[in-house]
Design an enzyme around this catalytic site. Structure first.
Site, PDB file in Angstrom:
ATOM      1  N   GLY A  20      53.598 -19.727   5.300  1.00  0.00           N
ATOM      2  CA  GLY A  20      53.828 -19.936   6.755  1.00  0.00           C
ATOM      3  C   GLY A  20      52.803 -20.574   7.285  1.00  0.00           C
ATOM      4  N   CYS A  32      22.594 -15.083  -4.901  1.00  0.00           N
ATOM      5  CA  CYS A  32      21.621 -15.692  -5.400  1.00  0.00           C
ATOM      6  C   CYS A  32      22.061 -17.198  -5.670  1.00  0.00           C
ATOM      7  CB  CYS A  32      20.896 -15.488  -7.040  1.00  0.00           C
ATOM      8  SG  CYS A  32      20.408 -13.744  -6.934  1.00  0.00           S
ATOM      9  N   GLU A  39      57.669 -17.414   3.123  1.00  0.00           N
ATOM     10  CA  GLU A  39      56.627 -16.431   2.274  1.00  0.00           C
ATOM     11  C   GLU A  39      55.248 -16.495   2.952  1.00  0.00           C
ATOM     12  OE1 GLU A  39      58.022 -17.916  -2.277  1.00  0.00           O
ATOM     13  OE2 GLU A  39      56.482 -19.195  -1.271  1.00  0.00           O
ATOM     14  N   ARG A  84      35.502 -18.081   0.787  1.00  0.00           N
ATOM     15  CA  ARG A  84      36.092 -19.555   1.567  1.00  0.00           C
ATOM     16  C   ARG A  84      34.883 -20.163   2.219  1.00  0.00           C
ATOM     17  NH1 ARG A  84      39.064 -18.988   5.334  1.00  0.00           N
ATOM     18  NH2 ARG A  84      40.534 -20.743   4.747  1.00  0.00           N
TER      19      ARG A  84
END
Ligand SMILES: *Cc1c(COP(=O)(O)O)cnc(C)c1O
Length: 452
Positions: free
Chosen positions: A268, A381, A310, A350
């Protein structure tokens, strides 16, 4: 990996939470300075259940699925909307998708197992992956998966053989790379030629492969599949790619009389991650897809195929948020102010991976303007471990609850146990009720697979 240099031009936007536009989940609200979602106080939820935590606005989730189904149903017959489960999946999510009449995309055996365990009907499952294993293919065929998306000739032969051994005929799609460039991040572009996915149009390879699929034993070519990329905000490339696909439908029909029944147009549209972003409206996406489909079918003289799409991100990204508790604050005047929280790249990779941007608010100061520019960092870390780079935030203190918006897609599903961090709980909120749908991991979970 280091952080990108501070953005010296960033200026705090002074917005309060309710001024954050399309990044807010549908039922977001502020009462007495506290952020509420689904009628539940996020500050209280964070303080009683512990952070980090993923929270989903169930009404918003369901509403988006309904918008997709309505938008396609009113324009075409028998359309299928498959929720792309790689964006976020657990059993509760699979059940919601089932209840809302969705189909489900899975990418391999693990997601298939979750879907089946949740009672999702196998015949509404579409199986993806550019390197599915023998075992995964066997599991999918045995389970009666509705469609398997074939990514290569090697895989076509494998599916044909396994289906034959199991005495079945498997419905398949062929994934074609239509050679259309979408305007999105390089890592999530998939429709261009130089992609590991699918059959290239070059040298007539896609055409020859479709003919091979039509004549292959133990499989039925149900349709063709395309997916031009993710987080696409300009929708024109969808129409371009659909035209390429329908031309291929026509060539196949002309060559051997075979009419391909279905076209899966892939993921989409993109969503709002920043307050000023204007995401595509779901209905508009459906209109562009179906108009393009009708126009191309008329142009090439083929019957309009059944359409599938989808969407993943545009269903789950915005309904999902992450709650954290502020641990420490480090101010480097003239350089940067770091607000460190009790999560980070283990629950949201992300930002570290492609400098994704998010809006955040202090959930217990949600009615106050965001007067500062801060970088919200995690507890891991790695210097590059950040959740929000140079974003506006209220003045934060240790113990404050920070909410990061738009984290419902590709955060939980890409989460890890880095630094021995336990994966956060997932909580669905609706009508004033909070229900834990995946509990927070324990230290015992971290060792569950170890053999003494
Ligand atoms: C990732 C993916 C999707 C979902 O894309 P969104 O941008 O999240 O809607 C759909 N189909 C395929 C094949 C994918 O790889």
């Amino acid at each position: 990996m280091a952080l990108p240099a501070p953005n010296k031009d960033a200026v705090a936007d002074n917005r309060t939470t309710m001024e954050l536009g399309k990044v807010l989940p549908k039922t977001a609200n502020v009462i007495d300075g506290h952020l509420f979602v689904g009628g539940v106080d996020m500050v209280e939820l964070a303080r009683t259940q512990g952070t980090a935590m993923y929270v989903y606005d169930e009404e918003d989730l369901r509403d988006r699925m309904r918008q997709y189904r309505t938008a396609f149903d009113k324009r075409c017959e028998n359309a299928g909307v498959a929720y792309a489960s790689k964006a976020f999946l657990n059993k509760a999510m699979a059940r919601i998708a089932k209840e809302e009449g969705m189909h489900l995309d899975v990418s391999g055996g693990g997601e298939l197992a979750i879907a089946l365990a949740a009672g999702f009907p196998a015949d509404r499952i579409v199986v993806h992956g550019n390197s599915k294993t023998e075992l995964e293919l066997t599991e999918a065929i045995q389970a009666g998966a509705g469609r398997i998306v074939v990514d290569s000739i090697t895989e076509l032969e494998r599916i044909s053989r396994i289906a034959g051994e199991l005495g079945k005929v498997q419905d398949v799609f062929l994934r074609i790379t239509p050679g259309v460039e979408a305007d999105t991040h390089d890592y999530i572009k998939t429709g261009c030629e130089d992609s590991k996915f699918g059959f290239t149009m070059r040298d007539d390879f896609a055409f020859e492969s479709v003919l091979a699929a039509i004549s292959a034993e133990n499989v039925r070519l149900a349709g063709l599949h395309m997916h031009i990329g993710s987080q696409i905000l300009k929708l024109e490339p969808f129409a371009e790619a659909i035209d390429v696909m329908i031309e291929l439908f026509a060539r196949v029909k002309e060559a051997c009389g075979y009419e391909i029944d279905e076209l899966d147009v892939g993921g989409g549209p993109g969503v709002a991650y920043q307050a000023e972003d204007v995401p595509a409206v779901i209905d508009e996406f459906a209109r562009i897809v179906t108009d393009a489909l009708n126009a191309s079918c008329e142009k090439y003289g083929v019957a309009v195929p059944r359409v599938l799409c989808e969407p993943g991100r545009s269903i789950v990204a915005t309904p999902g948020i992450t709650l954290y508790t502020v641990g420490t604050i480090k101010n480097l005047p003239g350089i940067r102010k770091f607000v460190a929280v009790d999560g980070g790249m283990s629950d949201n990779i992300r930002t570290a991976l492609y400098h994704a941007s998010y809006e955040a608010t202090v959930a217990n100061k949600a009615d106050q303007p965001r007067t500062q520019i801060v970088t919200i960092v995690g507890k891991h870390c790695e210097s590059g471990d950040a959740v929000v780079l140079d974003g506006s935030l209220q003045e934060a203190q240790p113990g404050d609850v920070v909410c990061v918006f738009g984290t419902g897609a590709y955060c939980h599903s890409m989460s890890s146990n880095y630094n021995g961090n336990v994966r956060p709980a997932v909580v669905f909120v609706k009508d004033g009720q909070a229900r834990v749908v995946s509990r927070r991991q324990t230290y015992a979970d971290l060792m569950a697979c170890d053999v003494d």
